[in-house]
Design a protein around this motif. Structure first.
Motif, PDB file in Angstrom:
ATOM      1  N   GLN A 102       0.824  -1.202   0.000  1.00 52.68           N
ATOM      2  CA  GLN A 102       0.000   0.000   0.000  1.00 52.68           C
ATOM      3  C   GLN A 102       0.861   1.256   0.000  1.00 52.68           C
ATOM      4  O   GLN A 102       1.974   1.259   0.507  1.00 52.68           O
ATOM      5  N   LYS A 103       0.310   2.317  -0.597  1.00 49.88           N
ATOM      6  CA  LYS A 103       0.940   3.638  -0.609  1.00 49.88           C
ATOM      7  C   LYS A 103      -0.037   4.626   0.007  1.00 49.88           C
ATOM      8  O   LYS A 103      -1.231   4.595  -0.291  1.00 49.88           O
ATOM      9  N   GLU A 104       0.479   5.494   0.867  1.00 50.74           N
ATOM     10  CA  GLU A 104      -0.353   6.500   1.522  1.00 50.74           C
ATOM     11  C   GLU A 104       0.255   7.874   1.278  1.00 50.74           C
ATOM     12  O   GLU A 104       1.449   8.075   1.487  1.00 50.74           O
ATOM     13  N   TRP A 105      -0.575   8.823   0.844  1.00 51.63           N
ATOM     14  CA  TRP A 105      -0.123  10.185   0.601  1.00 51.63           C
ATOM     15  C   TRP A 105      -0.665  11.121   1.664  1.00 51.63           C
ATOM     16  O   TRP A 105      -1.825  11.016   2.057  1.00 51.63           O
ATOM     17  N   ASP A 106       0.172  12.038   2.123  1.00 50.95           N
ATOM     18  CA  ASP A 106      -0.238  13.108   3.028  1.00 50.95           C
ATOM     19  C   ASP A 106      -0.630  14.284   2.136  1.00 50.95           C
ATOM     20  O   ASP A 106       0.233  14.987   1.602  1.00 50.95           O
ATOM     21  N   LEU A 107      -1.937  14.501   1.944  1.00 52.79           N
ATOM     22  CA  LEU A 107      -2.396  15.533   1.028  1.00 52.79           C
ATOM     23  C   LEU A 107      -2.194  16.945   1.567  1.00 52.79           C
ATOM     24  O   LEU A 107      -2.173  17.900   0.801  1.00 52.79           O
ATOM     25  N   TYR A 108      -2.044  17.102   2.893  1.00 60.28           N
ATOM     26  CA  TYR A 108      -1.746  18.419   3.473  1.00 60.28           C
ATOM     27  C   TYR A 108      -0.258  18.718   3.477  1.00 60.28           C
ATOM     28  O   TYR A 108       0.144  19.855   3.567  1.00 60.28           O
ATOM     29  N   ASN A 109       0.564  17.672   3.430  1.00 57.68           N
ATOM     30  CA  ASN A 109       2.019  17.815   3.430  1.00 57.68           C
ATOM     31  C   ASN A 109       2.485  18.684   4.598  1.00 57.68           C
ATOM     32  O   ASN A 109       3.121  19.718   4.415  1.00 57.68           O
ATOM     33  N   LYS A 110       2.142  18.238   5.810  1.00 60.62           N
ATOM     34  CA  LYS A 110       2.528  18.926   7.046  1.00 60.62           C
ATOM     35  C   LYS A 110       2.061  20.382   7.058  1.00 60.62           C
ATOM     36  O   LYS A 110       2.787  21.287   7.432  1.00 60.62           O
ATOM     37  N   GLY A 111       0.857  20.620   6.574  1.00 62.35           N
ATOM     38  CA  GLY A 111       0.278  21.957   6.622  1.00 62.35           C
ATOM     39  C   GLY A 111       0.653  22.852   5.461  1.00 62.35           C
ATOM     40  O   GLY A 111       0.275  24.012   5.445  1.00 62.35           O
ATOM     41  N   ASN A 134     -21.171 -13.627   8.034  1.00 59.45           N
ATOM     42  CA  ASN A 134     -21.088 -12.199   7.715  1.00 59.45           C
ATOM     43  C   ASN A 134     -20.341 -11.367   8.748  1.00 59.45           C
ATOM     44  O   ASN A 134     -20.504 -10.158   8.813  1.00 59.45           O
ATOM     45  N   MET A 135     -19.502 -11.986   9.587  1.00 61.18           N
ATOM     46  CA  MET A 135     -18.654 -11.255  10.538  1.00 61.18           C
ATOM     47  C   MET A 135     -17.231 -11.793  10.424  1.00 61.18           C
ATOM     48  O   MET A 135     -16.983 -12.963  10.694  1.00 61.18           O
ATOM     49  N   LEU A 136     -16.308 -10.930  10.033  1.00 59.48           N
ATOM     50  CA  LEU A 136     -14.922 -11.317   9.798  1.00 59.48           C
ATOM     51  C   LEU A 136     -13.996 -10.634  10.794  1.00 59.48           C
ATOM     52  O   LEU A 136     -14.173  -9.461  11.116  1.00 59.48           O
ATOM     53  N   LEU A 137     -13.010 -11.376  11.295  1.00 58.33           N
ATOM     54  CA  LEU A 137     -11.960 -10.833  12.153  1.00 58.33           C
ATOM     55  C   LEU A 137     -10.665 -10.860  11.352  1.00 58.33           C
ATOM     56  O   LEU A 137     -10.390 -11.816  10.640  1.00 58.33           O
ATOM     57  N   GLU A 138      -9.849  -9.811  11.513  1.00 62.89           N
ATOM     58  CA  GLU A 138      -8.637  -9.687  10.709  1.00 62.89           C
ATOM     59  C   GLU A 138      -7.476  -9.211  11.569  1.00 62.89           C
ATOM     60  O   GLU A 138      -7.652  -8.347  12.424  1.00 62.89           O
ATOM     61  N   ALA A 139      -6.301  -9.783  11.344  1.00 60.23           N
ATOM     62  CA  ALA A 139      -5.069  -9.359  12.012  1.00 60.23           C
ATOM     63  C   ALA A 139      -3.983  -9.268  10.946  1.00 60.23           C
ATOM     64  O   ALA A 139      -3.810 -10.208  10.161  1.00 60.23           O
ATOM     65  N   GLN A 140      -3.262  -8.146  10.934  1.00 68.35           N
ATOM     66  CA  GLN A 140      -2.217  -7.930   9.935  1.00 68.35           C
ATOM     67  C   GLN A 140      -0.959  -7.378  10.588  1.00 68.35           C
ATOM     68  O   GLN A 140      -1.038  -6.597  11.534  1.00 68.35           O
ATOM     69  N   MET A 141       0.174  -7.759  10.043  1.00 67.12           N
ATOM     70  CA  MET A 141       1.466  -7.167  10.394  1.00 67.12           C
ATOM     71  C   MET A 141       1.798  -6.195   9.269  1.00 67.12           C
ATOM     72  O   MET A 141       1.787  -6.578   8.103  1.00 67.12           O
ATOM     73  N   VAL A 142       2.069  -4.937   9.620  1.00 66.16           N
ATOM     74  CA  VAL A 142       2.340  -3.901   8.629  1.00 66.16           C
ATOM     75  C   VAL A 142       3.772  -3.426   8.806  1.00 66.16           C
ATOM     76  O   VAL A 142       4.193  -3.101   9.919  1.00 66.16           O
ATOM     77  N   ARG A 143       4.521  -3.375   7.717  1.00 75.03           N
ATOM     78  CA  ARG A 143       5.940  -3.021   7.753  1.00 75.03           C
ATOM     79  C   ARG A 143       6.240  -1.951   6.707  1.00 75.03           C
ATOM     80  O   ARG A 143       6.015  -2.156   5.517  1.00 75.03           O
ATOM     81  N   PRO A 144       6.721  -0.765   7.119  1.00 75.35           N
ATOM     82  CA  PRO A 144       7.096   0.270   6.151  1.00 75.35           C
ATOM     83  C   PRO A 144       8.273  -0.182   5.286  1.00 75.35           C
ATOM     84  O   PRO A 144       9.143  -0.922   5.735  1.00 75.35           O
ATOM     85  N   THR A 145       8.283   0.259   4.036  1.00 75.39           N
ATOM     86  CA  THR A 145       9.371  -0.024   3.118  1.00 75.39           C
ATOM     87  C   THR A 145       9.762   1.267   2.412  1.00 75.39           C
ATOM     88  O   THR A 145       9.062   2.270   2.496  1.00 75.39           O
ATOM     89  N   GLY A 146      10.850   1.220   1.696  1.00 79.71           N
ATOM     90  CA  GLY A 146      11.261   2.369   0.899  1.00 79.71           C
ATOM     91  C   GLY A 146      11.832   3.494   1.743  1.00 79.71           C
ATOM     92  O   GLY A 146      12.160   3.344   2.912  1.00 79.71           O
ATOM     93  N   VAL A 147      11.895   4.652   1.130  1.00 83.03           N
ATOM     94  CA  VAL A 147      12.449   5.854   1.754  1.00 83.03           C
ATOM     95  C   VAL A 147      11.442   6.426   2.749  1.00 83.03           C
ATOM     96  O   VAL A 147      10.240   6.423   2.501  1.00 83.03           O
ATOM     97  N   ASP A 148      11.936   6.935   3.875  1.00 84.54           N
ATOM     98  CA  ASP A 148      11.072   7.544   4.885  1.00 84.54           C
ATOM     99  C   ASP A 148      10.441   8.817   4.313  1.00 84.54           C
ATOM    100  O   ASP A 148      11.145   9.756   3.970  1.00 84.54           O
TER     101      ASP A 148
END
Length: 171
Positions: A102-111, A134-148
């Motif tokens: 996944q990719k997430e963008w900060d649309l405000y870019n720190k104000g 019709n009821m699902l439980l989910e657990a995920q491990m999320v790890r950042p990649t790439g440049v900070d």
């Protein structure tokens, strides 16, 4: 330019949803469609805040799905947009393995009032379990990649790798 991408993605989801929506034939058993859309949006509490997500899922082969998801989160001090690609594999009758990018963008870019050109990139993997119909439980491990990119996911300031827990209910 980013607003045009958002509009293009919304139009794409609309037309794909229209294409995957077939006419029901009375007195026939339901047929699982190879493409389906799931999503959620909070009701409007004020004119500015907004949260919604949706995912376009493709059933590739028996027990395997590929999903393309988008998420938008906006409040007075944050505006984020995320795109995710996910693979889901059934391992038992009610259990699934999943993983993706996944990719997430900060649309405000720190104000600064304009989108941050460097997105936050993450890999995730986990399990999903159908606890009840019709009821699902989910657990995920999320790890950042790439440049900070210089920003964190909302609520995870100062946290890199993390575990994400969730539930989903189907209506």
């Amino acid at each position: 330019m980013c607003i045009y991408k958002n509009i293009a993605i919304a139009v794409l989801f609309f037309f794909l949803g229209q294409m995957s929506h077939g006419q029901a034939i009375q007195n026939s058993p339901p047929i699982e469609k190879p493409i389906y859309i799931e999503g959620f949006t909070y009701p409007k509490f004020d004119d500015f805040s907004h949260y919604a997500w949706s995912r376009l899922n493709f059933r590739m082969v028996e027990g395997t799905e590929l999903g393309l998801g988008v998420e938008h989160y906006r409040r007075y001090d944050a505006d984020r947009f995320m795109v995710a690609l996910r693979v889901k594999q059934q391992v038992f009758e009610k259990s699934y393995l999943l993983g993706g990018y996944q990719k997430e963008w900060d649309l405000y870019n720190k104000g600064q009032g304009r989108p941050n050109p460097m997105p936050r990139q993450e890999l995730f993997f986990g399990v999903e379990y159908e606890a009840r119909p019709n009821m699902l439980l989910e657990a995920q491990m999320v790890r950042p990649t790439g440049v900070d990119p210089g920003f964190y996911s909302i609520g995870l300031e100062g946290v890199d790798s993390h575990i994400r827990l969730g539930t989903k209910m189907r209506f």
